[in-house]
Scaffold this active site. Structure first.
Site, PDB file in Angstrom:
ATOM      1  N   GLN A 127       0.871  -1.444   0.103  1.00  6.80           N
ATOM      2  CA  GLN A 127      -0.916  -0.269   0.305  1.00  6.80           C
ATOM      3  C   GLN A 127       0.599   1.503  -0.120  1.00  6.80           C
ATOM      4  O   GLN A 127       1.760   1.375   1.193  1.00  6.80           O
ATOM      5  CB  GLN A 127      -1.247  -0.330   1.274  1.00  6.80           C
ATOM      6  CG  GLN A 127      -2.140   1.210   1.345  1.00  6.80           C
ATOM      7  CD  GLN A 127      -2.607   0.732   2.972  1.00  6.80           C
ATOM      8  OE1 GLN A 127      -2.594   0.262   3.785  1.00  6.80           O
ATOM      9  NE2 GLN A 127      -3.956   1.990   2.231  1.00  6.80           N
ATOM     10  N   TYR A 129       1.389   4.810   0.252  1.00  6.91           N
ATOM     11  CA  TYR A 129       0.086   5.847   1.177  1.00  6.91           C
ATOM     12  C   TYR A 129       1.121   7.064   1.265  1.00  6.91           C
ATOM     13  O   TYR A 129       0.790   7.759   0.836  1.00  6.91           O
ATOM     14  CB  TYR A 129      -0.961   5.628   1.499  1.00  6.91           C
ATOM     15  CG  TYR A 129      -2.185   5.441   0.554  1.00  6.91           C
ATOM     16  CD1 TYR A 129      -2.641   4.173  -0.067  1.00  6.91           C
ATOM     17  CD2 TYR A 129      -3.717   5.664   1.454  1.00  6.91           C
ATOM     18  CE1 TYR A 129      -3.625   4.095  -0.514  1.00  6.91           C
ATOM     19  CE2 TYR A 129      -4.997   5.324   1.047  1.00  6.91           C
ATOM     20  CZ  TYR A 129      -4.566   4.468  -0.055  1.00  6.91           C
ATOM     21  OH  TYR A 129      -6.343   3.678  -0.742  1.00  6.91           O
ATOM     22  N   GLU A 245     -10.648  -0.972   4.138  1.00  7.14           N
ATOM     23  CA  GLU A 245      -9.491  -1.431   5.240  1.00  7.14           C
ATOM     24  C   GLU A 245      -9.972  -1.494   6.491  1.00  7.14           C
ATOM     25  O   GLU A 245     -10.221  -1.756   7.324  1.00  7.14           O
ATOM     26  CB  GLU A 245      -8.533  -0.454   5.411  1.00  7.14           C
ATOM     27  CG  GLU A 245      -7.075  -0.677   6.181  1.00  7.14           C
ATOM     28  CD  GLU A 245      -6.861  -0.149   6.489  1.00  7.14           C
ATOM     29  OE1 GLU A 245      -6.083   1.699   5.383  1.00  7.14           O
ATOM     30  OE2 GLU A 245      -5.668  -0.405   6.390  1.00  7.14           O
TER      31      GLU A 245
HETATM   32  C1  LIG Z   1       3.415  -0.496  11.835  1.00  3.56           C
HETATM   33  C2  LIG Z   1       3.037   0.243  11.005  1.00  3.56           C
HETATM   34  C3  LIG Z   1       2.799  -0.301   9.037  1.00  3.56           C
HETATM   35  C4  LIG Z   1       2.388   1.260   8.469  1.00  3.56           C
HETATM   36  N1  LIG Z   1       2.171   0.566   7.416  1.00  3.56           N
HETATM   37  C5  LIG Z   1       2.093   1.742   6.160  1.00  3.56           C
HETATM   38  C6  LIG Z   1       1.603   0.679   4.764  1.00  3.56           C
HETATM   39  O1  LIG Z   1       2.026  -0.202   4.586  1.00  3.56           O
HETATM   40  N2  LIG Z   1       1.066   1.415   3.674  1.00  3.56           N
HETATM   41  C7  LIG Z   1       1.251   3.296   4.183  1.00  3.56           C
HETATM   42  O2  LIG Z   1       0.854   3.898   3.303  1.00  3.56           O
HETATM   43  N3  LIG Z   1       1.661   3.396   5.329  1.00  3.56           N
HETATM   44  C8  LIG Z   1       1.675   2.837   6.842  1.00  3.56           C
HETATM   45  N4  LIG Z   1       1.667   3.259   7.992  1.00  3.56           N
HETATM   46  C9  LIG Z   1       1.892   4.845   7.881  1.00  3.56           C
HETATM   47  C10 LIG Z   1       1.373   5.074   8.667  1.00  3.56           C
HETATM   48  O3  LIG Z   1      -0.727   5.407   7.587  1.00  3.56           O
HETATM   49  C11 LIG Z   1       1.208   6.579   9.331  1.00  3.56           C
HETATM   50  O4  LIG Z   1       2.006   5.971  10.111  1.00  3.56           O
HETATM   51  C12 LIG Z   1       0.052   7.040   9.696  1.00  3.56           C
HETATM   52  O5  LIG Z   1      -0.845   7.417   8.883  1.00  3.56           O
HETATM   53  C13 LIG Z   1       0.752   8.735  10.547  1.00  3.56           C
HETATM   54  O6  LIG Z   1       1.349   9.651   9.936  1.00  3.56           O
HETATM   55  P1  LIG Z   1       2.983   9.850  10.848  1.00  3.56           P
HETATM   56  O7  LIG Z   1       3.281   8.443  11.126  1.00  3.56           O
HETATM   57  O8  LIG Z   1       3.206  11.298   9.833  1.00  3.56           O
HETATM   58  O9  LIG Z   1       2.293  10.416  11.360  1.00  3.56           O
HETATM   59  P2  LIG Z   1       2.172  11.987  11.994  1.00  3.56           P
HETATM   60  O10 LIG Z   1       0.727  12.067  11.167  1.00  3.56           O
HETATM   61  O11 LIG Z   1       3.456  12.541  11.925  1.00  3.56           O
HETATM   62  O12 LIG Z   1       1.111  12.499  13.397  1.00  3.56           O
HETATM   63  C14 LIG Z   1       1.506  12.688  14.714  1.00  3.56           C
HETATM   64  C15 LIG Z   1       1.253  13.225  15.765  1.00  3.56           C
HETATM   65  O13 LIG Z   1       0.765  14.243  15.408  1.00  3.56           O
HETATM   66  C16 LIG Z   1      -0.915  13.907  15.054  1.00  3.56           C
HETATM   67  N5  LIG Z   1      -1.984  15.417  14.437  1.00  3.56           N
HETATM   68  C17 LIG Z   1      -1.425  14.688  12.952  1.00  3.56           C
HETATM   69  N6  LIG Z   1      -2.722  15.656  12.339  1.00  3.56           N
HETATM   70  C18 LIG Z   1      -2.790  16.414  13.857  1.00  3.56           C
HETATM   71  C19 LIG Z   1      -4.243  16.734  13.718  1.00  3.56           C
HETATM   72  N7  LIG Z   1      -4.385  17.476  12.488  1.00  3.56           N
HETATM   73  N8  LIG Z   1      -4.905  16.759  14.183  1.00  3.56           N
HETATM   74  C20 LIG Z   1      -4.655  16.342  15.889  1.00  3.56           C
HETATM   75  N9  LIG Z   1      -3.701  15.746  15.782  1.00  3.56           N
HETATM   76  C21 LIG Z   1      -2.939  15.486  14.569  1.00  3.56           C
HETATM   77  C22 LIG Z   1      -1.061  12.223  15.351  1.00  3.56           C
HETATM   78  O14 LIG Z   1      -2.331  11.848  15.592  1.00  3.56           O
HETATM   79  C23 LIG Z   1      -0.243  11.672  15.860  1.00  3.56           C
HETATM   80  O15 LIG Z   1      -0.351  11.915  17.005  1.00  3.56           O
HETATM   81  C24 LIG Z   1       1.858   2.055   8.797  1.00  3.56           C
HETATM   82  C25 LIG Z   1       2.433   2.704  10.197  1.00  3.56           C
HETATM   83  C26 LIG Z   1       3.046   2.051  10.861  1.00  3.56           C
HETATM   84  C27 LIG Z   1       3.248   2.102  11.884  1.00  3.56           C
END
Ligand SMILES: Cc1cc2nc3c(=O)[nH]c(=O)nc-3n(C[C@H](O)[C@H](O)[C@H](O)COP(=O)(O)OP(=O)(O)OC[C@H]3O[C@@H](n4cnc5c(N)ncnc54)[C@H](O)[C@@H]3O)c2cc1C
Lengths: 388, 356
Positions: A127, A129, A245
């Site tokens: 995936q 994204y 999902e």
């Molecule tokens: C084990 C694992 C597997 C994954 N597998 C995939 C995959 O196969 N494909 C894929 O595409 N992605 C994958 N992901 C990524 C996952 O979708 C992202 O980690 C997730 O969307 C959060 O993005 P970030 O890590 O950049 O955190 P950030 O977006 O940087 O967030 C950091 C913090 O800020 C908070 N925050 C951000 N915006 C706001 C808001 N507007 N209001 C309040 N709080 C906010 C968040 O809630 C979080 O606490 C995976 C992640 C993990 C941990």
């Protein structure tokens, strides 16, 4: 609620007993990396065995090669699968996320090209994204795609891509209209991973294993016909996929939690934690919530099946992600407490080892597939209609 | 109760903080933890040169003879910097244990000067822990274990030639080992009712040392998280500007600020030999553990997927906190001690007992 599937249950149990043996013995009860004996190559052969048994795509429509089993029977399958010690499903991204999206948005050619590989367990999907600057803010995707002759050419980077290193294809959300902003001008592309324009770098997780990766696209190519939905409409397709999902794909996961709960109770009994009154209460509370999660999942899925043929529409689906992920994170903490000082040590007891894995892995449940905070925002804004 | 520290105490803490900031950066600790022994002689020698290894050692043996209150500030710093060394066990807990055994005069003469100058390490085996931390480095192991009749005995076991199977913990900086089931009769130093008293005192002091480290770790996890959310942008602004993220970290600082006074009161009670010290230490360890678990949970949450990686330092602090929380009596043990003390017949309750 009353249908009786005893014969179906027995059929699955018998099949599992007959097939989950021999070379597959070592992946029995494994959820994934980190479980001793787990091997992705073997897990793929297992997927193929399942496929030959007719157990992949059991809920898919017959026209796409599925068995069109009603939801209740899909539930029974997942329960029996886990009961028999079936390993974590490597093919689930293809089977439960991409396939329904292909059925909803794909062309006839795309469906014919990709569904059989998923159904046979011969082609695996990742995936694409998240990007370094597009996590919660997925609409900030910067990966670019342009049509060059009869090919799409892709440049940019994805990250946290689970299982990319074991996959053959990736579905990628990319920007196809230069200068476009946010949700506009995106396209969902189907891109082969094994090509010169793609580089995959594993990222090491707190568990010490690498299940997710960075994926770099440098002039990567895919056929000009391999956009899912219209170019420019990628956001709509990407969101629909996220809907799946939260749908039927949660069934297998739910059954896995039941296995973890049994494991925790087993360890607590053996190491004396079950005699501690505080621990007893926490275990009982966790079991009760798990039970409620299960009932709720069945209720919501049934409601969706009746209303829309399986596409989750109800607000309960958002709420469910929030509840199960927090439940599991707390369950991981409970597992650490049940293990006590032994939580820190690798030991030979497979049950204790499993709990240790659950403890570490569950640290990520409230992050992937929409963080807690984003889920709460969605519940407040979409389910309750609160101001943005 | 006076919660102000003396100028000397504050100066000691600040100098240790500055020293560790410079000499024990996270990148270095990572490198060290990936070596097979998990320890660096060089770093240890620098720590000794700062006088940290000799803080508890009496002046007569080459140390500075400090007590529990001073140590509590030091353990907070050691926790903050996630020092990969059971320094606290050797230089604080074991040193105090040796100091309280009249029969250990010769051992003190032999070992304390070497603890002070950093050339010897003492590990402790105690019924509260399934394994011994850093036994592979130990020149001397003080083992408190049940003898044939079930009563506790104190053994002083030389590290030379002792067989120890080292295991790596989920905290990569930790090295744990099991000692042989049977110890030679000649290692027995003390038997009788006094050993139970020593065992209790050792557990109290070690639990206090862990509580200090947990508060330090919680503070570090908070600091790295505050930094991260100021830098990381989503939706066009720093994620630290989202209320949900702010509230997470505000919860953490609240926990830490309510663990600190409890920690300091416990240190005072231990140093004074207060009769409530055991229960106050249990409270301190529970509060510090709670602060550390909360800091870990909220810290990883605000880091998003980054916090789940090996590459980001947060994981080192989280794992160290989880592991220490289970050492020297897990939460169940300390909660039970608290409950027992409050609910036993004739427990001293009410303002007369608590407002001292
Ligand atoms: C084990 C694992 C597997 C994954 N597998 C995939 C995959 O196969 N494909 C894929 O595409 N992605 C994958 N992901 C990524 C996952 O979708 C992202 O980690 C997730 O969307 C959060 O993005 P970030 O890590 O950049 O955190 P950030 O977006 O940087 O967030 C950091 C913090 O800020 C908070 N925050 C951000 N915006 C706001 C808001 N507007 N209001 C309040 N709080 C906010 C968040 O809630 C979080 O606490 C995976 C992640 C993990 C941990």
């Amino acid at each position: 609620m009353t249908a009786d599937y005893e014969a179906f249950r027995a059929e699955i149990a018998a099949w599992m007993q007959q097939h989950l043996r021999g070379e597959f013995e070592s992946i029995r009860n494994c959820s994934g990396l980190g479980d001793a004996g787990y091997d992705p190559k073997l897990a793929k052969r297992w997927e193929q065995a399942l496929a030959r048994g007719g157990w992949v795509g059991i809920g898919w429509p017959k026209e796409h090669g599925g068995r069109a089993l009603p939801l209740a029977q899909q539930v029974v399958f997942h329960e029996e699968y886990v009961r028999a010690g079936g390993p974590g499903r490597l093919g689930h991204i293809g089977e439960t996320l991409l396939a329904p999206t292909l059925m909803a948005f794909g062309t006839r050619e795309q469906q014919q090209r990709f569904l059989p590989g998923i159904l046979a367990g011969t082609e695996y999907w990742a995936q694409g994204y998240s990007e370094p600057n597009a996590g919660s803010d997925l609409a900030n995707v910067q990966t670019r795609a342009r049509l060059e002759g009869d090919s799409w050419v892709i440049d940019g980077q994805k990250t946290w891509t689970s299982w990319a290193h074991e996959s053959d294809w990736i579905f990628v959300v990319a920007r196809c209209e230069p200068g476009s902003q946010r949700h506009k001008g995106l396209v969902m592309l189907l891109v082969p991973l094994r090509q010169a324009g793609v580089a995959i770098r594993p990222i090491r997780q707190i568990t010490g294993d690498s299940e997710f990766n960075e994926v770099f696209f440098d002039g990567a190519r895919t056929a000009g016909s391999l956009h899912l939905g219209a170019p420019g409409e990628g956001w709509k397709v990407a969101m629909a996929l996220l809907g799946f999902e939260r749908g039927v794909s949660t069934l297998g996961q739910q059954a896995g939690f039941e296995r973890e709960m049994a494991c925790l109770i087993d360890v607590a009994r053996r190491n004396g934690a079950a005699r501690d009154p505080d621990m007893r209460q926490r275990i009982a509370q966790a079991a009760a919530t798990l039970d409620a999660l299960r009932c709720n999942a069945l209720r919501v899925l049934a409601q969706d099946e009746a209303a829309s043929g399986g596409v989750p529409v109800s607000r309960e689906a958002y709420i469910a992600k929030y509840v199960w992920s927090n439940w599991r994170r707390d369950f991981g903490r409970l597992a650490a407490d049940v293990l006590g000082a032994a939580a820190c040590l690798p030991d030979d007891d497979p049950m204790a080892q499993k709990l240790r894995q659950v403890w570490l892995f569950s640290r990520s449940d409230t992050i992937y597939a929409g963080t807690n905070e984003i889920q709460l925002n969605l519940i407040a804004e979409r389910a309750l209609g609160m101001p943005r | 109760m006076d919660f102000t520290f003396t100028e000397e105490q504050v100066a000691l803490r600040d100098s240790i903080n500055r020293f560790l900031m410079k000499e024990a950066a996270p990148e270095l600790l990572r490198e060290i933890s990936e070596t097979s022994g998990g320890r660096s002689r060089e770093l240890h020698a620098k720590i000794a040169a700062q006088g940290i290894t000799g803080l508890s050692v009496p002046e007569a043996h080459g140390g500075v003879g400090l007590g529990d209150i001073d140590w509590t500030l030091v353990t907070e710093e050691l926790g903050y910097h996630a020092i990969p060394d059971s320094l606290v066990e050797s230089s604080y807990v074991a040193t105090a244990l040796l100091g309280s055994v009249p029969e250990a005069g010769a051992l003190r003469e032999q070992w304390l000067p070497r603890v002070a100058d950093g050339t010897a390490h003492i590990s402790i085996e105690h019924p509260a822990n399934p394994c011994v931390a850093d036994a592979h480095l130990a020149d001397l192991i003080l083992a408190i274990r049940a003898g044939k009749d079930g009563a506790l005995e104190l053994h002083a076991v030389s590290g030379t030639g002792l067989q120890r199977s080292t295991q790596v913990s989920i905290d990569a900086s930790r090295r744990l080992a099991m000692l042989p089931q049977k110890l030679a009769a000649s290692t027995r130093l003390l038997t009788g009712a006094g050993v139970q008293t020593l065992a209790d005192a050792t557990l109290d002091r070690a639990a206090l040392g862990v509580a200090g480290q947990l508060v330090g770790l919680a503070q570090r996890m908070l600091d790295v998280s505050v930094d991260y959310v100021a830098q990381r942008k989503q939706f066009g602004k720093p994620i630290g500007s989202f209320q949900a993220v702010k509230h997470h970290l505000a919860d953490v600082v609240t926990k830490i600020e309510f663990a600190r006074p409890v920690l300091y009161r416990a240190a005072l009670a231990l140093q004074r030999g207060d009769r409530h010290r055991a229960v106050l230490i249990s409270h301190a360890k529970l509060a510090a553990g709670d602060a550390a678990w909360t800091a870990a949970r909220k810290g990883i949450q605000v880091h998003g997927a980054c916090g789940y990686t090996w590459e980001v330092d947060l994981q080192m602090y989280m794992k160290r906190a989880w592991v220490l929380d289970a050492a020297w009596g897990d939460r169940g043990f300390h909660k039970a001690r608290l409950g027992h003390e409050l609910l036993r017949d004739g427990a001293p309750l009410g303002p007369a007992a608590t407002l001292q």
